[in-house]
Scaffold this motif. Structure first.
Motif, PDB file in Angstrom:
ATOM      1  N   PRO A 139       0.845  -1.190   0.000  1.00  0.00           N
ATOM      2  CA  PRO A 139       0.000   0.000   0.000  1.00  0.00           C
ATOM      3  C   PRO A 139       0.884   1.245   0.000  1.00  0.00           C
ATOM      4  CG  PRO A 139       0.152  -0.845   2.224  1.00  0.00           C
ATOM      5  CD  PRO A 139       0.893  -1.827   1.339  1.00  0.00           C
ATOM      6  N   ILE A 140       0.296   2.391  -0.222  1.00  0.00           N
ATOM      7  CA  ILE A 140       1.002   3.667  -0.129  1.00  0.00           C
ATOM      8  C   ILE A 140       1.075   4.054   1.347  1.00  0.00           C
ATOM      9  CG2 ILE A 140       0.901   6.107  -0.778  1.00  0.00           C
ATOM     10  CD1 ILE A 140      -0.932   4.869  -3.193  1.00  0.00           C
ATOM     11  N   VAL A 141       2.237   4.508   1.790  1.00  0.00           N
ATOM     12  CA  VAL A 141       2.442   4.885   3.188  1.00  0.00           C
ATOM     13  C   VAL A 141       2.627   6.398   3.273  1.00  0.00           C
ATOM     14  CG1 VAL A 141       3.943   4.672   5.202  1.00  0.00           C
ATOM     15  CG2 VAL A 141       3.416   2.650   3.817  1.00  0.00           C
ATOM     16  N   CYS A 142       1.856   7.048   4.133  1.00  0.00           N
ATOM     17  CA  CYS A 142       1.960   8.490   4.370  1.00  0.00           C
ATOM     18  C   CYS A 142       2.451   8.738   5.790  1.00  0.00           C
ATOM     19  CB  CYS A 142       0.608   9.177   4.170  1.00  0.00           C
ATOM     20  SG  CYS A 142      -0.018   9.116   2.471  1.00  0.00           S
ATOM     21  N   LEU A 143       3.409   9.646   5.914  1.00  0.00           N
ATOM     22  CA  LEU A 143       3.976  10.003   7.220  1.00  0.00           C
ATOM     23  C   LEU A 143       3.895  11.518   7.343  1.00  0.00           C
ATOM     24  CD1 LEU A 143       7.182   7.750   7.011  1.00  0.00           C
ATOM     25  CD2 LEU A 143       5.062   7.203   8.223  1.00  0.00           C
ATOM     26  N   ASP A 144       2.957  11.998   8.133  1.00  0.00           N
ATOM     27  CA  ASP A 144       2.721  13.432   8.242  1.00  0.00           C
ATOM     28  C   ASP A 144       3.544  14.037   9.374  1.00  0.00           C
ATOM     29  OD1 ASP A 144       1.578  15.897   7.676  1.00  0.00           O
ATOM     30  OD2 ASP A 144      -0.129  15.563   9.001  1.00  0.00           O
ATOM     31  N   ASP A 145       4.309  15.063   9.037  1.00  0.00           N
ATOM     32  CA  ASP A 145       5.105  15.803  10.022  1.00  0.00           C
ATOM     33  C   ASP A 145       6.032  14.858  10.786  1.00  0.00           C
ATOM     34  OD1 ASP A 145       5.948  18.144  11.133  1.00  0.00           O
ATOM     35  OD2 ASP A 145       4.224  18.420  12.455  1.00  0.00           O
ATOM     36  N   LEU A 146       6.767  14.061  10.046  1.00  0.00           N
ATOM     37  CA  LEU A 146       7.568  12.984  10.630  1.00  0.00           C
ATOM     38  C   LEU A 146       8.544  13.487  11.693  1.00  0.00           C
ATOM     39  CD1 LEU A 146       8.389   9.947  10.488  1.00  0.00           C
ATOM     40  CD2 LEU A 146      10.090  10.634   8.773  1.00  0.00           C
ATOM     41  N   ALA A 147       9.278  14.574  11.386  1.00  0.00           N
ATOM     42  CA  ALA A 147      10.309  15.040  12.314  1.00  0.00           C
ATOM     43  C   ALA A 147       9.731  15.562  13.622  1.00  0.00           C
ATOM     44  CB  ALA A 147      11.152  16.122  11.646  1.00  0.00           C
ATOM     45  N   SER A 148       8.503  16.071  13.570  1.00  0.00           N
ATOM     46  CA  SER A 148       7.882  16.568  14.804  1.00  0.00           C
ATOM     47  C   SER A 148       7.292  15.453  15.640  1.00  0.00           C
ATOM     48  CB  SER A 148       6.779  17.585  14.468  1.00  0.00           C
ATOM     49  OG  SER A 148       7.328  18.738  13.862  1.00  0.00           O
ATOM     50  N   GLU A 149       6.887  14.353  15.003  1.00  0.00           N
ATOM     51  CA  GLU A 149       6.220  13.272  15.718  1.00  0.00           C
ATOM     52  C   GLU A 149       7.183  12.247  16.307  1.00  0.00           C
ATOM     53  OE1 GLU A 149       2.784  13.088  16.305  1.00  0.00           O
ATOM     54  OE2 GLU A 149       3.107  15.149  15.656  1.00  0.00           O
ATOM     55  N   LEU A 150       8.364  12.086  15.692  1.00  0.00           N
ATOM     56  CA  LEU A 150       9.312  11.067  16.144  1.00  0.00           C
ATOM     57  C   LEU A 150      10.676  11.678  16.393  1.00  0.00           C
ATOM     58  CD1 LEU A 150       8.553   8.132  13.650  1.00  0.00           C
ATOM     59  CD2 LEU A 150       7.499   8.574  15.873  1.00  0.00           C
ATOM     60  N   ASP A 151      11.391  11.125  17.371  1.00  0.00           N
ATOM     61  CA  ASP A 151      12.766  11.565  17.578  1.00  0.00           C
ATOM     62  C   ASP A 151      13.642  11.008  16.458  1.00  0.00           C
ATOM     63  OD1 ASP A 151      13.519   8.880  18.214  1.00  0.00           O
ATOM     64  OD2 ASP A 151      12.978   9.206  20.310  1.00  0.00           O
ATOM     65  N   LEU A 152      14.877  11.482  16.409  1.00  0.00           N
ATOM     66  CA  LEU A 152      15.753  11.146  15.290  1.00  0.00           C
ATOM     67  C   LEU A 152      15.986   9.644  15.163  1.00  0.00           C
ATOM     68  CD1 LEU A 152      17.503  12.152  12.980  1.00  0.00           C
ATOM     69  CD2 LEU A 152      19.381  12.467  14.621  1.00  0.00           C
ATOM     70  N   ALA A 153      16.179   8.962  16.290  1.00  0.00           N
ATOM     71  CA  ALA A 153      16.448   7.522  16.239  1.00  0.00           C
ATOM     72  C   ALA A 153      15.267   6.769  15.625  1.00  0.00           C
ATOM     73  CB  ALA A 153      16.745   7.002  17.642  1.00  0.00           C
ATOM     74  N   HIS A 154      14.054   7.142  16.018  1.00  0.00           N
ATOM     75  CA  HIS A 154      12.888   6.445  15.480  1.00  0.00           C
ATOM     76  C   HIS A 154      12.591   6.868  14.035  1.00  0.00           C
ATOM     77  CE1 HIS A 154      12.030   5.657  19.844  1.00  0.00           C
ATOM     78  NE2 HIS A 154      11.799   4.474  19.321  1.00  0.00           N
ATOM     79  N   GLN A 155      12.883   8.112  13.696  1.00  0.00           N
ATOM     80  CA  GLN A 155      12.785   8.516  12.284  1.00  0.00           C
ATOM     81  C   GLN A 155      13.688   7.625  11.430  1.00  0.00           C
ATOM     82  OE1 GLN A 155      13.242  12.773  11.322  1.00  0.00           O
ATOM     83  NE2 GLN A 155      13.013  13.154  13.513  1.00  0.00           N
TER      84      GLN A 155
END
Length: 359
Positions: A299-315
């Motif tokens: 499927p298509i995966v969308c990640l909205d505002d990734l840097a604000s929602e996850l810390d760098l390690a999880h990004q």
């Protein structure tokens, strides 16, 4: 599957714009309020027939616009190319596939989009309705008969609830046909949900080990909406008097719920807000993996505002895992996320509702 071209008109702050979407990572950058999330919302609407934003129904139309439209070309991995369209004028939604008017359910079946966004933590911390919606979207894409069965269940539920509100006595002859239909359809839905969760569990554990290894082993609990092991038809009869006093049906698949627990966090109340987001992401990525196995394409995966929602390690963990599989990803942010700065990505700049490619 992947979107090749996406055309938007009259959606929130977007007047009229289009973008050619690349097969892999596509990053939309720009200031807050520029319209980045609306692009992801458009893809989600094609896949779900609704927005992921709460209370969004009346706010979807651009101010001053009388209608909105979303058009896309969608290419499946087997080479099939479809033209998808979704439009709204007033309260009416219209769906099209290859120029033909179709029910929205047919459009939604063709396009699968999984989206992680700032409100996704509600999947864990919110009401059971959020978790049923997540579960039923997955079942819908596996079981061809799910949608008509769900509609029959909803019709029977509406009729029984109407009787409960208008009758002051327990007349079994009046309730019997609707309770039989509820039990028949509800039992099927329950079986499909259990099978889906059984298939999803290995992917949940895999994604949890990637994103939340510190929480330990993951377990899943499912509650069908009536006492475990009991017969739904018998339960409806037994609870009829209580339902009469309340004016609605208190047992059935419309009351189902499921939850995740971990060895180090046995109840959802033990999660921090950050962990709630990560557990929700675990669920969404697991669903994407299972859908890929079932369909034979991602499927298509969308990640909205990734840097604000996850810390760098999880990004980094998320982007590395998605870069390793043939999936189209749409990411938004005020700038290019650090884990993607050395990756091969297509970047779009979004400002004042206009989208233009940068790289």
């Amino acid at each position: 599957m992947r979107l090749e071209r996406l055309q938007l008109r009259g959606l929130r702050c977007i007047g009229d714009t289009s973008l050619d979407v690349a097969p892999g990572f596509n990053v939309l950058v720009g200031p807050n309020g520029a319209g980045k999330t609306s692009v992801l919302e458009a893809a989600f609407l094609l896949s779900h027939g609704r927005s992921f934003r709460s209370g969004a129904r009346d706010a979807l139309l651009q101010r001053g616009a009388s209608a909105l439209s979303i058009f896309s070309t969608l290419r499946h991995d087997d080479g099939r190319l479809l033209r998808l369209g979704l439009g709204r004028e007033g309260v009416r939604w219209d769906a099209r596939v290859d120029g033909q008017d179709v029910p929205i359910g047919q459009l939604v079946r063709e396009c699968a989009v999984v989206c992680f966004e700032p409100g996704s933590h509600a999947l864990i911390a919110g009401a059971a309705e959020e978790r049923r919606r997540f579960l039923d979207w997955g079942v819908f894409h596996v079981e061809q008969d799910f949608l008509p069965t769900w509609r029959r269940y909803q019709r029977a539920l509406k009729q029984r609830n109407s009787l409960l509100r208008t009758h002051t006595f327990d007349d079994g002859g009046v309730y019997d046909p609707w309770e039989r239909e509820l039990a028949r359809c509800g039992s099927l839905i329950d079986q499909w949900r259990r099978s889906y969760l059984d298939a999803l569990l290995p992917y949940l554990r895999e994604q949890a080990a990637l994103l939340l290894p510190e929480l330990g082993a993951l377990e899943l609990r499912y509650r069908p909406g009536w006492p475990e092991g009991a017969d739904l038809a018998e339960t409806l009869v037994a609870q009829r008097s209580r339902d009469l006093s309340r004016g609605h049906t208190t047992a059935g698949v419309h009351r189902a719920d499921w939850s995740l627990s971990f060895l180090q966090a046995p109840q959802r109340e033990h999660f921090s807000r950050g962990q709630e987001k990560l557990v929700a992401l675990v669920c969404l990525l697991a669903q994407a993996h299972l859908d890929a196995v079932h369909r034979g394409e991602w499927p298509i995966v969308c990640l909205d505002d990734l840097a604000s929602e996850l810390d760098l390690a999880h990004q980094s963990a998320v982007t590395e895992s998605l870069l390793a599989v043939p999936v189209q990803v749409l990411v938004t942010g005020t700038e290019l996320p650090r884990p993607l700065q050395k990756a091969s990505v297509k970047v779009f700049h979004v400002e004042q509702g206009s989208v233009a490619p940068l790289l």
